[in-house]
Design a protein around this motif. Structure first.
Motif, mmCIF file in Angstrom:
data_model
loop_
_atom_site.group_PDB
_atom_site.id
_atom_site.type_symbol
_atom_site.label_atom_id
_atom_site.label_comp_id
_atom_site.label_asym_id
_atom_site.label_seq_id
_atom_site.Cartn_x
_atom_site.Cartn_y
_atom_site.Cartn_z
ATOM 1 N N LYS A 32 0.816 -1.210 0.000
ATOM 2 C CA LYS A 32 0.000 0.000 0.000
ATOM 3 C C LYS A 32 0.852 1.264 0.000
ATOM 4 C CE LYS A 32 -4.017 -1.988 0.047
ATOM 5 N NZ LYS A 32 -4.918 -1.844 -1.131
ATOM 6 N N ARG A 33 1.866 1.283 0.838
ATOM 7 C CA ARG A 33 2.674 2.491 1.007
ATOM 8 C C ARG A 33 4.089 2.055 1.387
ATOM 9 N NH1 ARG A 33 0.459 7.828 2.088
ATOM 10 N NH2 ARG A 33 1.995 9.232 3.030
ATOM 11 N N ALA A 34 5.077 2.782 0.873
ATOM 12 C CA ALA A 34 6.474 2.440 1.149
ATOM 13 C C ALA A 34 7.286 3.715 1.304
ATOM 14 C CB ALA A 34 7.053 1.582 0.022
ATOM 15 N N GLY A 35 8.334 3.647 2.126
ATOM 16 C CA GLY A 35 9.164 4.802 2.408
ATOM 17 C C GLY A 35 10.542 4.681 1.779
ATOM 18 N N ILE A 36 11.064 5.806 1.279
ATOM 19 C CA ILE A 36 12.430 5.861 0.764
ATOM 20 C C ILE A 36 13.370 6.150 1.924
ATOM 21 C CG2 ILE A 36 14.027 7.118 -0.727
ATOM 22 C CD1 ILE A 36 11.727 7.586 -2.657
ATOM 23 N N CYS A 37 14.466 5.409 1.982
ATOM 24 C CA CYS A 37 15.438 5.496 3.078
ATOM 25 C C CYS A 37 16.811 5.818 2.493
ATOM 26 C CB CYS A 37 15.469 4.162 3.830
ATOM 27 S SG CYS A 37 16.777 3.990 5.048
ATOM 28 N N GLY A 38 17.671 6.433 3.303
ATOM 29 C CA GLY A 38 19.033 6.684 2.872
ATOM 30 C C GLY A 38 19.765 5.420 2.475
ATOM 31 N N THR A 39 19.405 4.295 3.101
ATOM 32 C CA THR A 39 20.029 3.024 2.736
ATOM 33 C C THR A 39 19.755 2.673 1.277
ATOM 34 O OG1 THR A 39 19.877 2.225 5.001
ATOM 35 C CG2 THR A 39 20.162 0.567 3.300
ATOM 36 N N ASP A 40 18.590 3.073 0.758
ATOM 37 C CA ASP A 40 18.285 2.813 -0.652
ATOM 38 C C ASP A 40 19.289 3.516 -1.561
ATOM 39 O OD1 ASP A 40 15.947 1.260 -0.063
ATOM 40 O OD2 ASP A 40 14.875 3.131 0.338
ATOM 41 N N LEU A 41 19.701 4.714 -1.169
ATOM 42 C CA LEU A 41 20.731 5.423 -1.932
ATOM 43 C C LEU A 41 22.066 4.690 -1.865
ATOM 44 C CD1 LEU A 41 20.113 9.194 -1.143
ATOM 45 C CD2 LEU A 41 19.978 8.092 -3.379
ATOM 46 N N HIS A 42 22.435 4.217 -0.670
ATOM 47 C CA HIS A 42 23.683 3.468 -0.535
ATOM 48 C C HIS A 42 23.644 2.206 -1.395
ATOM 49 C CE1 HIS A 42 25.718 5.848 2.502
ATOM 50 N NE2 HIS A 42 24.606 5.914 3.207
ATOM 51 N N ILE A 43 22.491 1.539 -1.437
ATOM 52 C CA ILE A 43 22.361 0.344 -2.278
ATOM 53 C C ILE A 43 22.559 0.706 -3.743
ATOM 54 C CG2 ILE A 43 20.741 -1.402 -3.113
ATOM 55 C CD1 ILE A 43 19.510 -1.386 -0.268
ATOM 56 N N LEU A 44 21.871 1.748 -4.199
ATOM 57 C CA LEU A 44 21.963 2.155 -5.593
ATOM 58 C C LEU A 44 23.400 2.515 -5.980
ATOM 59 C CD1 LEU A 44 20.505 2.831 -8.246
ATOM 60 C CD2 LEU A 44 20.116 5.143 -7.350
ATOM 61 N N ARG A 45 24.132 3.113 -5.049
ATOM 62 C CA ARG A 45 25.520 3.512 -5.324
ATOM 63 C C ARG A 45 26.511 2.370 -5.120
ATOM 64 N NH1 ARG A 45 24.542 8.963 -1.722
ATOM 65 N NH2 ARG A 45 23.508 10.207 -3.345
ATOM 66 N N ASN A 46 25.990 1.175 -4.846
ATOM 67 C CA ASN A 46 26.819 -0.017 -4.621
ATOM 68 C C ASN A 46 27.715 0.146 -3.393
ATOM 69 O OD1 ASN A 46 27.433 -2.667 -5.280
ATOM 70 N ND2 ASN A 46 29.104 -2.107 -6.655
ATOM 71 N N GLU A 47 27.170 0.796 -2.357
ATOM 72 C CA GLU A 47 27.898 1.024 -1.117
ATOM 73 C C GLU A 47 27.360 0.154 0.019
ATOM 74 O OE1 GLU A 47 28.762 5.801 -1.943
ATOM 75 O OE2 GLU A 47 27.175 5.190 -0.553
ATOM 76 N N TYR A 48 26.562 -0.850 -0.319
ATOM 77 C CA TYR A 48 25.940 -1.643 0.739
ATOM 78 C C TYR A 48 26.129 -3.122 0.426
ATOM 79 C CZ TYR A 48 22.952 -1.623 4.887
ATOM 80 O OH TYR A 48 22.473 -1.751 6.169
ATOM 81 N N LEU A 49 25.212 -3.972 0.894
ATOM 82 C CA LEU A 49 25.395 -5.415 0.853
ATOM 83 C C LEU A 49 24.713 -6.083 -0.329
ATOM 84 C CD1 LEU A 49 24.458 -5.933 4.615
ATOM 85 C CD2 LEU A 49 26.761 -5.677 3.701
ATOM 86 N N SER A 50 24.148 -5.312 -1.235
ATOM 87 C CA SER A 50 23.229 -5.858 -2.224
ATOM 88 C C SER A 50 23.919 -6.307 -3.500
ATOM 89 C CB SER A 50 22.170 -4.810 -2.562
ATOM 90 O OG SER A 50 21.525 -4.348 -1.386
ATOM 91 N N ASN A 51 23.209 -7.183 -4.217
ATOM 92 C CA ASN A 51 23.569 -7.552 -5.570
ATOM 93 C C ASN A 51 22.504 -7.024 -6.526
ATOM 94 O OD1 ASN A 51 25.948 -9.094 -4.889
ATOM 95 N ND2 ASN A 51 24.582 -10.726 -4.184
#
Length: 335
Positions: A32-51
């Motif tokens: 229904k509703r979702a929030g944007i977090c600073g971690t999402d930016l880190h993920i997009l910039r490849n600065e986090y744990l994601s693939n």
């Protein structure tokens, strides 16, 4: 279904993807509703744990539309918030009450597809049913509020604490209210944006501009330093000078997320000489129920922290405005 996809670092698309499937111990949630977090930016910039590719989104609320055959305590139509942190329950850390350091950790919207989509599949154990009195806007804050409560659990708070928080973004303003609930005598917030300072003042803090005059202003307010200093910016230059404002035997809490390769310089002798306690606060650790209780009992104002709401199709623009600091909390209204 429509979903946001981080196809590779620095690349965002909103596109049609296959509908999710439901395994025996899982449910499908219509977001229904979702929030944007600073971690999402880190993920997009490849600065986090994601693939990559990845459907991000770890702060969301929705309605269950399908359940797996082994699911007994959740049914279609239930309104739920989802804990994105998936712990194994049997590793060394899980068995020692440190589940946020689980050796087999997975994260919804971080290592597996998340809530920036019309539908998402999640393990039923991650679902928390919601009271009707909590709105979708409030429920979307449960994950960040759970992180704040974990940070509060890391501190030893006292009724006479004088607290300094660097940063009046959504997390800084949640920390402000959480520390008020813990009985702090005075909370001072340093923030460069005037509109955020105004909101911090409305929520009960003394707000100081982040500029060349901040040191003198802080010394005048609290001459002997603060008993607790919290960074909610993740900015290395801010973190590096934060201990300058901490009194002897004070506690410093690193809450803001910095880039994984960021470095700062502190003098070990200062930590030794001042009896300082240096704490980190990573994610949250089974604090969803506490966050729900705070919201259910009106202990925290979260709806005033939402500055913008966008449809899912406008996510790229919403994320860019968030990254430029033009917003406070940004929500996606998905269905």
């Amino acid at each position: 279904m429509k979903a946001v996809v981080f196809s590779q670092p620095e690349t965002v698309v909103v596109e049609q993807v296959a509908d999710p499937r439901c395994e025996p111990g899982e449910v499908i949630v219509q977001v229904k509703r979702a929030g944007i977090c600073g971690t999402d930016l880190h993920i997009l910039r490849n600065e986090y744990l994601s693939n990559f590719p990845l459907i991000p989104g770890h702060e969301f609320v929705g309605v269950v539309v399908e359940v797996g055959r082994e699911v007994l305590d959740v049914k279609p139509g239930d309104r739920v918030v989802v804990d994105p942190d998936l712990y194994c329950g049997h590793c060394f850390y899980c068995r020692n009450q440190q589940a946020n350091h689980c050796l087999n950790w997975q994260g919804i919207g971080v290592t597996r597809d998340g809530g920036f989509a019309e539908y998402v599949t999640v393990p039923v154990r991650a679902c928390y049913k919601l009271p009707e009195t909590i709105s979708d806007a409030q429920a979307t804050f449960i994950e960040p509020l759970a992180c704040v409560i974990h940070g509060l659990n890391r501190l030893r708070t006292h009724p006479a604490d004088e607290v300094l928080i660097f940063g009046a973004g959504p997390i800084g303003l949640l920390l402000l209210q959480a520390l008020q609930n813990s009985g702090a005598a005075k909370i001072v917030v340093v923030e460069k944006h005037a509109n955020r300072r105004a909101l911090a003042s409305q929520l009960g803090a003394v707000a100081i501009a982040a500029d060349e005059n901040q040191t003198a202003a802080l010394r005048e307010l609290v001459p002997y330093g603060f008993s607790i200093v919290v960074d909610a910016t993740g900015v290395p230059a801010v973190i590096e000078q934060a201990l300058n404002y901490l009194r002897p035997r004070g506690q410093y809490l690193q809450f803001g997320v910095a880039a994984t390769n960021a470095t700062i310089t502190w003098r070990p002798h200062d930590i030794f000489r001042n009896d300082w306690t240096i704490l980190g606060s990573y994610s949250q650790c089974l604090t969803f129920s506490a966050a729900i209780k705070w919201l259910e009992n009106n202990k925290i104002d979260v709806e005033s922290l939402v500055s913008h709401t966008f449809p899912l199709t406008e996510f790229p623009d919403a994320l860019q405005r968030f990254a430029r600091g033009e917003t406070l909390k940004v929500h996606l209204q998905i269905s």
